[in-house]
Design a protein around this motif. Structure first.
Motif, PDB file in Angstrom:
ATOM      1  N   SER A 284      16.598 -97.323 -24.238  1.00  0.00           N
ATOM      2  CA  SER A 284      15.859 -95.934 -23.820  1.00  0.00           C
ATOM      3  C   SER A 284      15.474 -96.162 -22.362  1.00  0.00           C
ATOM      4  N   ALA A 285      14.741 -95.132 -21.846  1.00  0.00           N
ATOM      5  CA  ALA A 285      14.301 -95.456 -20.492  1.00  0.00           C
ATOM      6  C   ALA A 285      13.067 -96.126 -20.502  1.00  0.00           C
ATOM      7  N   ALA A 286      12.300 -96.487 -21.526  1.00  0.00           N
ATOM      8  CA  ALA A 286      11.258 -97.484 -21.628  1.00  0.00           C
ATOM      9  C   ALA A 286      11.818 -98.641 -21.181  1.00  0.00           C
ATOM     10  N   ASP A 287      13.143 -99.057 -21.773  1.00  0.00           N
ATOM     11  CA  ASP A 287      13.692-100.473 -21.526  1.00  0.00           C
ATOM     12  C   ASP A 287      13.962-100.625 -20.055  1.00  0.00           C
ATOM     13  N   GLY A 288      14.545 -99.514 -19.315  1.00  0.00           N
ATOM     14  CA  GLY A 288      14.522 -99.850 -17.911  1.00  0.00           C
ATOM     15  C   GLY A 288      13.287 -99.937 -17.257  1.00  0.00           C
ATOM     16  N   LEU A 289      12.132 -99.105 -17.514  1.00  0.00           N
ATOM     17  CA  LEU A 289      10.858 -99.364 -16.793  1.00  0.00           C
ATOM     18  C   LEU A 289      10.342-100.660 -17.116  1.00  0.00           C
ATOM     19  N   LEU A 290      10.386-101.366 -18.250  1.00  0.00           N
ATOM     20  CA  LEU A 290      10.317-102.769 -18.381  1.00  0.00           C
ATOM     21  C   LEU A 290      10.992-103.610 -17.479  1.00  0.00           C
ATOM     22  N   VAL A 291      12.251-103.433 -17.341  1.00  0.00           N
ATOM     23  CA  VAL A 291      12.951-104.082 -16.477  1.00  0.00           C
ATOM     24  C   VAL A 291      12.435-104.005 -15.174  1.00  0.00           C
ATOM     25  N   LEU A 292      12.167-103.011 -14.531  1.00  0.00           N
ATOM     26  CA  LEU A 292      11.682-102.556 -13.255  1.00  0.00           C
ATOM     27  C   LEU A 292      10.357-103.388 -13.121  1.00  0.00           C
ATOM     28  N   ILE A 293       9.618-103.124 -14.245  1.00  0.00           N
ATOM     29  CA  ILE A 293       8.138-103.937 -14.053  1.00  0.00           C
ATOM     30  C   ILE A 293       8.176-105.475 -13.987  1.00  0.00           C
ATOM     31  N   LEU A 294       9.252-106.049 -14.865  1.00  0.00           N
ATOM     32  CA  LEU A 294       9.247-107.362 -14.370  1.00  0.00           C
ATOM     33  C   LEU A 294       9.964-107.812 -12.962  1.00  0.00           C
ATOM     34  N   VAL A 295      10.888-107.033 -12.699  1.00  0.00           N
ATOM     35  CA  VAL A 295      11.330-107.177 -11.391  1.00  0.00           C
ATOM     36  C   VAL A 295      10.420-107.190 -10.398  1.00  0.00           C
ATOM     37  N   TYR A 296       9.574-106.067 -10.256  1.00  0.00           N
ATOM     38  CA  TYR A 296       8.357-105.717  -9.216  1.00  0.00           C
ATOM     39  C   TYR A 296       7.206-106.812  -9.441  1.00  0.00           C
ATOM     40  N   THR A 297       7.047-107.429 -10.813  1.00  0.00           N
ATOM     41  CA  THR A 297       6.079-108.247 -10.614  1.00  0.00           C
ATOM     42  C   THR A 297       6.317-109.576 -10.195  1.00  0.00           C
ATOM     43  N   ALA A 298       7.614-110.250 -10.447  1.00  0.00           N
ATOM     44  CA  ALA A 298       8.283-111.133  -9.839  1.00  0.00           C
ATOM     45  C   ALA A 298       7.965-111.109  -8.232  1.00  0.00           C
ATOM     46  N   ALA A 299       8.385-110.189  -7.802  1.00  0.00           N
ATOM     47  CA  ALA A 299       8.327-110.020  -6.290  1.00  0.00           C
ATOM     48  C   ALA A 299       7.045-110.124  -5.737  1.00  0.00           C
TER      49      ALA A 299
END
Length: 433
Positions: A284-299
């Motif tokens: 789902s698009a929510a899965d992709g959003l979670l990936v982006l949130i994790l990448v963003y937070t790590a940065a």
């Protein structure tokens, strides 16, 4: 015979200057790592209390209470809560600035905000009507505003200027990590709405108590407390009286507005603009959003402390805030030109790096342009409006752009322009080298 001269009176010694008020003194000694850890832990509890409900619990609760009108009901609940927080934060800050007593100015408000906020979350979890949820969330937001106002004031109260970038970086990490921690706690550790609220409420109080009880908090003598009218006159930014403070407020407002508009419709952008669910069948698009949130937070975590330390050593806070704005604008323009999943991942990294720099350096810069030591918490509460306000107005700005004015390319172009404007205005601040 000559008359002997009359004896001259012994000159009185010059009057001594009054003893400096410790609560209002400019801090000179570096704070220790234990103190920074306590402040960071308190901030983590506060941000989990904000984001746990906003990201997961409130949408689920409203969906059960009003399934046919959940979008409208959720907008009302979150909008009313945000509006109350914008008013309550500077008011609570002003009250703490004027608090006298042997327990200090900030400690009573940290304790009250954390305990009442925790209790409010537990009660909120038991509500099953939209009105009950709105009242409960509003009370929680008001209590957390007391906690937020006093935690914001801890940096100018205790941290010397040469250390504020690094400390702002450490306390900025919980703001991003709190989103991930809260979502994991209410989706993995607990099941159900009421247990999720209870867990977050208990952790909010537990995280704040060590800092409230152990951090030094010099009391404010009653004779040093200014009249209330001095505070009521300064409840808004006065560019004429304090131009640097006014420009710092406007800079933050514009850059936070650009960031809020950028992230507001990411879920819909992934679904409709990128076609994430067609690219990855079964996801789902929510899965992709979670990936982006994790990448963003790590940065964000990787850059915020480093940027704070660099700004402390160079002293060039304006240049670094301007640089962070330029970096944050780049992903907006890239997504406007190339709305693809690989580009979204790249933009999450770049946006996180830029926001990490901005988070620590801008916080340090703002503490250097506060009008007076007497109103630190109140003035930082006013600055907090520049962070909270964009969360309220972003839907009003972004919605018409997406629906009527060209869709996501125009939206992300507008985000980049607004962010760049905020970055440029930082040079209007003259009081910080």
């Amino acid at each position: 015979m000559r008359t002997p001269p009359a004896p001259q009176p012994t000159p009185e010694p010059p009057p001594r200057d009054p003893a400096p008020v410790a609560a209002l003194a400019e801090p000179l000694l570096p704070v220790r790592a234990v103190w920074v850890a306590g402040l960071s832990l308190a901030n983590l509890g506060m941000w989990m209390a904000f984001f746990g409900p906003l990201q997961v619990l409130l949408p689920e609760q409203i969906g059960l209470a009003a399934p046919e009108a959940k979008e409208t009901a959720l907008a009302w609940v979150t909008g009313v809560g945000a509006a109350l927080a914008m008013v309550a934060t500077p008011l609570a800050g002003a009250l703490s600035d004027r608090t006298t007593g042997r327990f200090g100015r900030r400690r009573p408000w940290v304790l009250a905000g954390a305990v009442l906020g925790g209790i409010g979350l537990v009660v909120l979890g038991r509500q099953d009507t939209v009105v009950g949820v709105m009242v409960g969330w509003s009370l929680v937001q008001t209590a957390l505003s007391c906690l937020n106002a006093t935690l914001l004031a801890a940096v100018p109260d205790h941290v010397p200027v040469r250390q504020r970038g690094a400390v702002s970086g450490w306390i900025g990490i919980p703001q991003s990590a709190g989103v991930v921690a809260a979502v994991l706690l209410v989706t993995v550790v607990t099941t159900g709405i009421a247990p999720g609220y209870t867990l977050i409420g208990v952790l909010t109080a537990a995280c704040a108590l060590p800092f409230a009880l152990l951090s030094p908090d010099p009391p404010l003598p009653r004779e040093a407390r200014p009249p209330w009218r001095e505070f009521t006159r300064g409840f808004w930014v006065s560019p004429r009286r304090h131009p640097d403070f006014g420009w710092a407020w406007l800079t933050r407002f514009l850059m936070q507005t650009g960031n809020a508009m950028f992230v507001l419709y990411l879920l819909y952008f992934l679904r409709d603009g990128v076609g994430y669910e067609e690219l990855f069948p079964g996801s789902s698009a929510a899965d992709g959003l979670l990936v982006l949130i994790l990448v963003y937070t790590a940065a964000v975590v990787a850059t915020t402390v480093v940027a704070g330390v660099v700004s402390d050593r160079l002293g060039r806070r304006r240049a670094l805030v301007c640089l962070s704005g330029v970096v944050m604008a780049v992903p907006a323009f890239l997504l406007a030109l190339a709305p693809t999943w690989p580009m979204s991942l790249v933009c999450a990294v770049v946006l996180g790096m830029g926001f990490g720099v901005y988070l620590s350096v801008d916080n340090a810069l703002v503490t250097q342009v506060l009008p007076t030591a007497l109103g630190r918490a109140k003035d930082l509460g006013i600055v907090n409006i520049a962070s909270a306000g964009p969360q309220v107005i972003a839907p009003a700005l972004a919605g018409p752009i997406v629906v009527y004015l060209g869709g996501y390319p125009v939206l992300y172009t507008a985000c980049g322009v607004v962010t760049l404007l905020g970055a440029a205005l930082v040079w209007k601040i003259r009081g910080v080298a």
